[in-house]
Design a protein around this motif. Structure first.
Motif, PDB file in Angstrom:
ATOM      1  N   LEU A 173       8.564  -8.119   3.618  1.00  0.00           N
ATOM      2  CA  LEU A 173       7.884  -7.468   4.743  1.00  0.00           C
ATOM      3  C   LEU A 173       8.572  -7.880   6.033  1.00  0.00           C
ATOM      4  O   LEU A 173       9.018  -9.033   6.174  1.00  0.00           O
ATOM      5  N   VAL A 174       8.650  -6.947   6.974  1.00  0.00           N
ATOM      6  CA  VAL A 174       9.223  -7.230   8.290  1.00  0.00           C
ATOM      7  C   VAL A 174       8.344  -6.584   9.350  1.00  0.00           C
ATOM      8  O   VAL A 174       7.996  -5.400   9.247  1.00  0.00           O
ATOM      9  N   ALA A 175       7.983  -7.368  10.362  1.00  0.00           N
ATOM     10  CA  ALA A 175       7.243  -6.851  11.523  1.00  0.00           C
ATOM     11  C   ALA A 175       8.068  -7.099  12.776  1.00  0.00           C
ATOM     12  O   ALA A 175       8.646  -8.180  12.950  1.00  0.00           O
ATOM     13  N   LYS A 176       8.124  -6.094  13.634  1.00  0.00           N
ATOM     14  CA  LYS A 176       8.849  -6.218  14.905  1.00  0.00           C
ATOM     15  C   LYS A 176       8.000  -5.624  16.010  1.00  0.00           C
ATOM     16  O   LYS A 176       7.508  -4.506  15.914  1.00  0.00           O
ATOM     17  N   ASP A 177       7.780  -6.437  17.045  1.00  0.00           N
ATOM     18  CA  ASP A 177       6.979  -6.002  18.196  1.00  0.00           C
ATOM     19  C   ASP A 177       5.604  -5.485  17.763  1.00  0.00           C
ATOM     20  O   ASP A 177       5.109  -4.473  18.283  1.00  0.00           O
ATOM     21  N   GLY A 178       5.013  -6.168  16.792  1.00  0.00           N
ATOM     22  CA  GLY A 178       3.679  -5.794  16.345  1.00  0.00           C
ATOM     23  C   GLY A 178       3.621  -4.586  15.448  1.00  0.00           C
ATOM     24  O   GLY A 178       2.539  -4.050  15.180  1.00  0.00           O
ATOM     25  N   GLU A 179       4.760  -4.141  14.954  1.00  0.00           N
ATOM     26  CA  GLU A 179       4.828  -2.954  14.104  1.00  0.00           C
ATOM     27  C   GLU A 179       5.371  -3.345  12.731  1.00  0.00           C
ATOM     28  O   GLU A 179       6.395  -4.037  12.638  1.00  0.00           O
ATOM     29  N   LEU A 180       4.687  -2.960  11.670  1.00  0.00           N
ATOM     30  CA  LEU A 180       5.157  -3.236  10.320  1.00  0.00           C
ATOM     31  C   LEU A 180       6.189  -2.183   9.956  1.00  0.00           C
ATOM     32  O   LEU A 180       5.849  -1.037   9.648  1.00  0.00           O
ATOM     33  N   ILE A 181       7.458  -2.573   9.986  1.00  0.00           N
ATOM     34  CA  ILE A 181       8.523  -1.589   9.815  1.00  0.00           C
ATOM     35  C   ILE A 181       9.151  -1.642   8.427  1.00  0.00           C
ATOM     36  O   ILE A 181       9.874  -0.720   8.046  1.00  0.00           O
ATOM     37  N   VAL A 182       8.879  -2.714   7.669  1.00  0.00           N
ATOM     38  CA  VAL A 182       9.369  -2.828   6.296  1.00  0.00           C
ATOM     39  C   VAL A 182       8.264  -3.412   5.431  1.00  0.00           C
ATOM     40  O   VAL A 182       7.640  -4.414   5.796  1.00  0.00           O
ATOM     41  N   GLU A 183       8.007  -2.801   4.291  1.00  0.00           N
ATOM     42  CA  GLU A 183       7.064  -3.349   3.319  1.00  0.00           C
ATOM     43  C   GLU A 183       7.444  -2.809   1.950  1.00  0.00           C
ATOM     44  O   GLU A 183       7.412  -1.606   1.715  1.00  0.00           O
ATOM     45  N   LYS A 184       7.840  -3.717   1.051  1.00  0.00           N
ATOM     46  CA  LYS A 184       8.287  -3.305  -0.274  1.00  0.00           C
ATOM     47  C   LYS A 184       7.826  -4.342  -1.295  1.00  0.00           C
ATOM     48  O   LYS A 184       7.944  -5.547  -1.070  1.00  0.00           O
ATOM     49  N   TYR A 185       7.282  -3.859  -2.427  1.00  0.00           N
ATOM     50  CA  TYR A 185       6.777  -4.737  -3.483  1.00  0.00           C
ATOM     51  C   TYR A 185       7.482  -4.435  -4.794  1.00  0.00           C
ATOM     52  O   TYR A 185       7.924  -3.303  -5.041  1.00  0.00           O
ATOM     53  N   PHE A 186       7.566  -5.466  -5.631  1.00  0.00           N
ATOM     54  CA  PHE A 186       8.251  -5.359  -6.914  1.00  0.00           C
ATOM     55  C   PHE A 186       7.423  -6.058  -7.995  1.00  0.00           C
ATOM     56  O   PHE A 186       6.532  -6.851  -7.706  1.00  0.00           O
ATOM     57  N   HIS A 187       7.750  -5.756  -9.262  1.00  0.00           N
ATOM     58  CA  HIS A 187       7.199  -6.481 -10.403  1.00  0.00           C
ATOM     59  C   HIS A 187       5.669  -6.434 -10.456  1.00  0.00           C
ATOM     60  O   HIS A 187       5.019  -7.432 -10.773  1.00  0.00           O
ATOM     61  N   GLY A 188       5.093  -5.288 -10.164  1.00  0.00           N
ATOM     62  CA  GLY A 188       3.656  -5.130 -10.312  1.00  0.00           C
ATOM     63  C   GLY A 188       2.840  -5.530  -9.110  1.00  0.00           C
ATOM     64  O   GLY A 188       1.624  -5.326  -9.082  1.00  0.00           O
ATOM     65  N   PHE A 189       3.462  -6.128  -8.103  1.00  0.00           N
ATOM     66  CA  PHE A 189       2.717  -6.518  -6.904  1.00  0.00           C
ATOM     67  C   PHE A 189       2.436  -5.309  -6.025  1.00  0.00           C
ATOM     68  O   PHE A 189       3.131  -4.295  -6.074  1.00  0.00           O
ATOM     69  N   ASN A 190       1.415  -5.424  -5.199  1.00  0.00           N
ATOM     70  CA  ASN A 190       1.131  -4.442  -4.155  1.00  0.00           C
ATOM     71  C   ASN A 190       0.499  -5.192  -2.992  1.00  0.00           C
ATOM     72  O   ASN A 190       0.344  -6.418  -3.029  1.00  0.00           O
TER      73      ASN A 190
END
Length: 464
Positions: A173-190
């Motif tokens: 996950l990546v947040a920049k300036d209060g904005e969630l700009i990246v979110e990726k899950y693998f291996h059954g996670f969410n």
């Protein structure tokens, strides 16, 4: 000449492996379902099938299930396993689940009443709940604007993770300036699944100590820890009465301790021996001094457990987890989180917390915002600065109150980072000058962590 007997045996073995693998792949549905603990009816496991793999959802997170021919199983990259048994109507009815400390029997249930199946596996498992006590107060529990604008920019990273280049990474996950700009899950996670964050727990304990100090329960970091442990007066002999809270927060208490000498899986490892001791706190306090307090760094999960117990003794709550739910950190509106007990019932602060990656992001943003959250100053800017600046330099990185400090070089420029780092690739990385927060989680417990490489080679090039 070749011995045809061995050649035939070899091909027969290959055929059996292929056949059994095929059979398992075609019959995974008989394992799928919800299983309830036979000891505690509030505890469940969920087994789900995704494509040709099985995943177990429990209070420790999501683990891939590796089946053997006799219906025993291991959890991939996780120190636990067990067995399925008792087939009825084509479905397994029983699970025996074993980890390093527990063995629990589960039975299949056909109905869970009005419980939410998606979160039913999140009940505490030998752990205290860290979730917000009154969710109705959390009208803006996740104030980040979710745009995911840069998910595609990291497609090469996703490919490398899928190939296993970085072992097993469960989320980025990546947040920049209060904005969630990246979110990726693998291996059954969410986004709703939590994971043990290992030594990131230390950094959260540091924030908790700051809350206790600023609420007046603890006078200052200069307090001798002995004043908070009146029941262990005899443990503070031979100069140990000079150990302060600050020394413990900087891993400079001076106790004779080396948890990096042998693997954590070895019974002689200092941390493993302490966690399984009859009295985990007395175990640490009774250790002789190897160095004068405040002079020598020695990484110690035991020191963090002492600080958590100090917080418990200083505050009105029954343990440090209960104080977490009452502290200034409660306004972060943490959900689906827990804190594992050690063998004697104390909180495992050195590495026993479980959080969702989105909630890990909140802790990082709190640091980036100098203690402010949703327009409210939860911790003072002074505490954030004091607790996250390098005060000792044990390795190439600097160290503060359970936070690491590092520098990443990009385009010949140095970019300072404040890091919470846990075994297995658990990371909260804060680049304050860029208002950038990065979170990773993983199950890389048997290889050297790749979280720094992921940040250095993929994430920072996409943003700096």
């Amino acid at each position: 000449m070749f011995d045809t007997k061995w050649i035939k045996a070899y091909w027969l073995a290959i055929f059996c492996i292929i056949s059994s693998t095929y059979a398992l792949a075609q019959d995974l549905s008989r394992y799928v379902g919800i299983y309830q603990s036979e000891v505690d009816s509030n505890i469940y496991l969920r087994i789900e099938q995704r494509e040709d793999k099985l995943y177990m959802y429990n209070t420790q997170g999501v683990m891939e299930v590796a089946l053997s021919n006799n219906n025993t199983f291991d959890l991939v990259n996780f120190y636990a396993g067990g067995a399925f048994s008792n087939v009825r109507k084509g479905k397994f009815q029983k699970i025996i689940y074993r980890d390093w400390a527990h063995q629990v029997r589960y039975s299949r249930v056909d109905s869970v009443g009005d419980k939410n199946v998606a979160t039913i596996s999140h009940q505490p498992f030998y752990a205290a709940d860290l979730g917000h006590t009154n969710p109705e107060e959390c009208q803006n529990a996740f104030p980040f604007e979710v745009t995911l604008t840069h998910n595609e920019a990291l497609s090469s990273l996703w490919n490398e993770i899928d190939k296993g280049t970085y072992g097993r990474i469960n989320s980025v996950l990546v947040a920049k300036d209060g904005e969630l700009i990246v979110e990726k899950y693998f291996h059954g996670f969410n986004k709703d699944e939590k994971q043990m964050v290992q030594s990131v727990s230390k950094s959260i304990t540091s924030l908790l100590a700051g809350s206790a100090i600023e609420e007046g329960y603890i006078n200052s970091v200069d307090d001798p820890i002995s004043q908070y442990f009146p029941k262990y007066r005899k443990s503070f002999d031979d100069g140990k009465d000079k150990i302060s809270l600050k020394h413990a927060l900087l891993m400079q208490a001076g106790w004779e301790w080396d948890e990096w000498a042998v693997p954590y899986t070895h019974p002689e490892n200092a941390r493993t021996a302490q966690m399984t001791a009859r009295d985990t706190i007395k175990y640490v306090l009774d250790l002789p001094l190897a160095n004068a307090p405040g002079t020598t760094f020695a990484y110690s999960g035991g020191a963090v457990d002492v600080v958590a117990e100090l917080i418990h003794n200083a505050t009105p709550q029954t343990n440090a987890a209960e104080y977490f739910r009452a502290s200034r950190l409660k306004d972060l509106c943490i959900t689906n989180a827990s804190w594992a007990y050690m063998q004697d019932g104390r909180m495992g602060a050195g590495g026993g917390m479980y959080f969702r990656p989105r909630d890990m992001l909140k802790f990082g943003q709190l640091i980036a915002n100098d203690g402010e959250w949703n327009g409210k100053q939860l911790l003072s800017k002074g505490w954030i600065e004091e607790s996250t600046q390098s005060l000792v330099y044990p390795v190439a990185q600097g160290y503060s109150y359970y936070w690491w400090n590092d520098v990443f070089v990009r385009n010949q420029k140095r970019h300072a980072a404040i890091l919470a780092s846990g075994w297995g690739d658990q990371t909260i990385a804060v680049f304050k000058e860029h208002n950038l927060v990065i979170v990773t989680t993983g199950y890389n417990f048997e290889r050297f962590g790749d979280n720094r490489k992921i940040i250095d080679e993929h994430i920072l090039p996409a943003f700096l």
